[in-house]
Structures are given as C-alpha cells and as structure tokens.
Design a protein around this motif. Structure first.
Motif, PDB file in Angstrom:
ATOM      1  N   ARG A  96       3.446   8.147  -5.509  1.00 21.74           N
ATOM      2  CA  ARG A  96       2.318   8.155  -6.393  1.00 21.74           C
ATOM      3  C   ARG A  96       2.191   8.443  -7.504  1.00 21.74           C
ATOM      4  NH1 ARG A  96      -1.954  11.097  -2.586  1.00 21.74           N
ATOM      5  NH2 ARG A  96      -0.330  12.682  -2.885  1.00 21.74           N
ATOM      6  N   GLU A 134       0.922  -1.257  -0.112  1.00 23.32           N
ATOM      7  CA  GLU A 134      -0.131  -0.106   0.197  1.00 23.32           C
ATOM      8  C   GLU A 134       0.926   1.378  -0.095  1.00 23.32           C
ATOM      9  OE1 GLU A 134      -3.068   0.436  -0.352  1.00 23.32           O
ATOM     10  OE2 GLU A 134      -3.742  -1.880  -0.147  1.00 23.32           O
ATOM     11  N   VAL A 176      -4.574   1.393  -9.785  1.00 24.32           N
ATOM     12  CA  VAL A 176      -5.717   1.944  -9.717  1.00 24.32           C
ATOM     13  C   VAL A 176      -5.854   2.379 -11.335  1.00 24.32           C
ATOM     14  CG1 VAL A 176      -7.315   3.628  -8.713  1.00 24.32           C
ATOM     15  CG2 VAL A 176      -5.831   2.302  -7.411  1.00 24.32           C
ATOM     16  N   CYS A 196       4.356  -3.496 -12.312  1.00 21.50           N
ATOM     17  CA  CYS A 196       3.871  -3.202 -10.733  1.00 21.50           C
ATOM     18  C   CYS A 196       2.875  -4.272 -10.452  1.00 21.50           C
ATOM     19  CB  CYS A 196       2.734  -2.027 -11.337  1.00 21.50           C
ATOM     20  SG  CYS A 196       3.594  -0.465 -11.573  1.00 21.50           S
ATOM     21  N   CYS A 208       1.600   3.897  -5.323  1.00 19.81           N
ATOM     22  CA  CYS A 208       0.395   3.421  -6.212  1.00 19.81           C
ATOM     23  C   CYS A 208       0.551   3.959  -7.498  1.00 19.81           C
ATOM     24  CB  CYS A 208      -1.064   3.950  -5.671  1.00 19.81           C
ATOM     25  SG  CYS A 208      -2.518   3.574  -6.525  1.00 19.81           S
ATOM     26  N   LYS A 234       0.373  -1.392  -5.932  1.00 14.47           N
ATOM     27  CA  LYS A 234      -1.090  -1.200  -6.210  1.00 14.47           C
ATOM     28  C   LYS A 234      -1.234  -0.634  -7.540  1.00 14.47           C
ATOM     29  CE  LYS A 234      -5.258   0.648  -3.936  1.00 14.47           C
ATOM     30  NZ  LYS A 234      -5.546   1.519  -3.074  1.00 14.47           N
ATOM     31  N   TYR A 260      -1.378   5.045 -10.707  1.00 15.32           N
ATOM     32  CA  TYR A 260      -3.096   5.379 -11.311  1.00 15.32           C
ATOM     33  C   TYR A 260      -2.707   5.479 -12.956  1.00 15.32           C
ATOM     34  CZ  TYR A 260      -3.890   6.857  -6.520  1.00 15.32           C
ATOM     35  OH  TYR A 260      -4.264   6.779  -5.145  1.00 15.32           O
TER      36      TYR A 260
END
Length: 344
Positions: free
Chosen positions: A84, A8, A115, A107, A11, A113, A13
């Motif tokens: 991020r 976590e 998304v 990843c 991340c 993570k 995106y």
C-alpha cells in the motif's frame, strides 16, 4: 469501453495535504499516511516535516518529475506484490500542477487499485474566495515560461469567452505575466490575485490587469500566486477577426489622406509586402504601417499603440484586443517568411 477490474492486493492512495494551514489536514489523510507501507513524496524534506508534525513514521521515497522513469517500475512492482503506497505532493492535491499523473495512469493500466483522499486545492480555494463566476471555469496552471509555447498559450486565453480562467504564477514572473495579459488587450479585464491561501496573511486583490500592473510597479510580489481572470464578456477570437475585417477596413480606405501615400513599402522591403497583402487581404495602408513598425523591431504592444494613435487621427478607434490579434498574426506571418519565430 474498458472496465477497470482492479487487483485488490496492492493500492495506491493519492492523498491531499494542506496548502498552508495544517488544520486542513483531514483525519482520513493522516490515518492513511500512517497505515501505508511507503509514502512517495515530491520532496521528502517538505513531506517529512509534515509527517513528523503529526507523529507519522511511514517511510518516505522521493517521486518527482525528474525521476518518474527511474522510480515507476519499482513502485508498480511493490504494488503488484501487495504493498500500500501513498502519493503526496508538497502541498495540495497530487496531479494538479504537481507530479503523479503518470503514476495513476500506470496503475489504472496495470489494474492496480487507486483511491483518492481529497484535500485542499489552491485553484478551487481561490476561485471560491474571489467571488468571480464559478459556473464555468478553466484551470490552466503555470503558463510556459518563454518562447513560442508561451505566446501560443497566451493567445488562446482570448478564446475563453465567458469563463473564469485560473493561472498559477511564481512571484518573479508575476509582472511579466500581467504585462503579457495587457498586451493581449485584457488591460481592463477584472482579475483576482490570491496569495498565502489559508495562512495568516491570506490576501485577495480584486482589480483590473492594468491596475495590478501599476500596483506591482511599487510593490514587490511575494509568495506563490493564483490569478483568476474574469473573461465574461470578452469576445472570442473568431468574432474579433470578423470585426477586424469590417471596422478596421473602413478606417483607412482613403489613401489620399494617408501620410503613407508617397512611401513605397515594396521598394523598401521587396516582395514581402505583397505576400502579406495576399495572405491577410486587409487594407493596404494599415498593413503598410503595421509592417513597417514590425520590421523596424517594435514590440506588439508598441505597434498596437501606434496604430491606435494613427486611427484616432481619423476619428475611429478599434478595440485594443482586436488590433492585438491582427498585429500578432501579421507579425507571425512576417517572421515565418524570414524563417524565424520572432519574439513578441
């Protein structure tokens, strides 16, 4: 089965951006791009203009197909360190005919993570706007530009019976692609050509392949195109092959009426003809005629036309797509025997 238990800390995106109309940029996408530590962009100039338009000041880093190996280790290290990062392409969704697949896969393998922030996609937009069947569709994207890989990709199109096939094409290659579709025997097939999607001059042309060819003889293609080919009702390659063995074999059995009766292919081209006959097990006269035309350098399209005329004189007509497939197979075999790929 591998359960992807993500770390976590960082991340990635994957963010969809507008394909033309800036009002399609979602509030969620804008928020994420403002909050991330870095935006990995296919072209920083194009993405930079988009970010500036919306007052987003996140730093940009180029990430495209030519620098994946160079950029990926550093980006993964930053993600593992808690960063991020957003991934964007020039327009639409990353990974769909755009860079990003390697990044997302890396990843996943590193338990980082991922998304996805959904956004517009030209293929689906064009499909919905075309009115073509959407229950079963196949997205191909850009065809190979040339050579054997292009010929193989084109040949596979005929196997997609019952599907709506979606292609992307650049304006300078549109005429060539339409011509190639016609050579496949798809001239009468319905096609939709979509361009300038979501923009002021958005255009859909619904026609047939042959009619599109005639239209673009006097009209210059402009902009990037989405081509949708309605393959419903087009027979599959295997069915075409059985039809070829049956219908065409019955067309030219009567050697006494053939104007090739006195022509000696074996004398002209040595043992190659007998190899063709053994390989394809088709009627001698048709093989002789097609082989002669191929070895004289005629294109597949011209051979199809010549065979169709020859058949018409005998009150029999075979579907163009069936002839095309058989002649292409014969041509590939002949050039293989010569140790050359041979251009269509």
């Amino acid at each position: 089965m591998h359960l992807n238990v993500v770390d976590e800390k960082g991340c990635l995106y994957v963010v969809g951006t507008p394909i033309g109309n800036l009002e399609d940029f979602s509030p969620r996408a804008r928020r994420i791009l403002q909050e991330v530590d870095l935006v990995a962009a296919e072209d920083t100039r194009i993405s930079g203009r988009l970010l500036r338009h919306f007052g987003i000041d996140s730093p940009l880093l180029s990430f495209h197909e030519h620098n994946v190996a160079q950029r990926l280790p550093g980006l993964l290290a930053r993600l593992k360190g808690g960063a991020r990062i957003a991934l964007v392409s020039d327009a639409g969704m990353p990974c769909i005919s755009d860079p990003g697949v390697e990044f997302v896969r890396a990843c996943r393998e590193a338990n980082i993570k991922v998304v996805v922030i959904p956004g517009p996609t030209a293929a689906v937009t064009a499909l919905v706007g075309s009115g073509f069947p959407s229950e079963r569709f196949l997205f191909i994207g850009f065809l190979p530009a040339k050579g054997k890989s292009r010929r193989e990709a084109l040949a596979k199109l005929r196997t997609y019976d019952g599907l709506t096939v979606i292609l992307y094409e650049a304006p300078h290659r549109l005429r060539k692609t339409l011509g190639d579709l016609a050579e496949l025997g798809l001239g009468s097939v319905e096609i939709a050509l979509a361009r300038e999607l979501t923009k002021r001059y958005e255009t859909y042309i619904l026609t047939t392949v042959d009619e599109a060819i005639r239209y673009y003889e006097t009209t210059d293609p402009r902009g990037e195109y989405v081509l949708l080919v309605d393959m419903s009702g087009v027979g599959q390659a295997g069915e075409a092959g059985s039809d070829c063995d049956g219908t065409l074999a019955s067309v030219i059995d009567d050697s006494a009426t053939s104007n090739l009766g006195s022509w000696s292919l074996t004398q002209a081209y040595g043992g190659k003809v007998s190899k063709v006959e053994d390989q394809l097990s088709l009627t001698h006269q048709r093989i002789a005629l097609a082989t002669r035309f191929i070895l004289e350098g005629m294109s597949t399209k011209d051979v199809v036309v010549a065979i169709q005329k020859w058949e018409a004189e005998r009150d029999s007509v075979t579907k163009r797509n069936v002839l095309y497939e058989w002649i292409q197979s014969l041509k590939d075999f002949l050039y293989t025997e010569e140790g050359s790929e041979g251009e269509v």
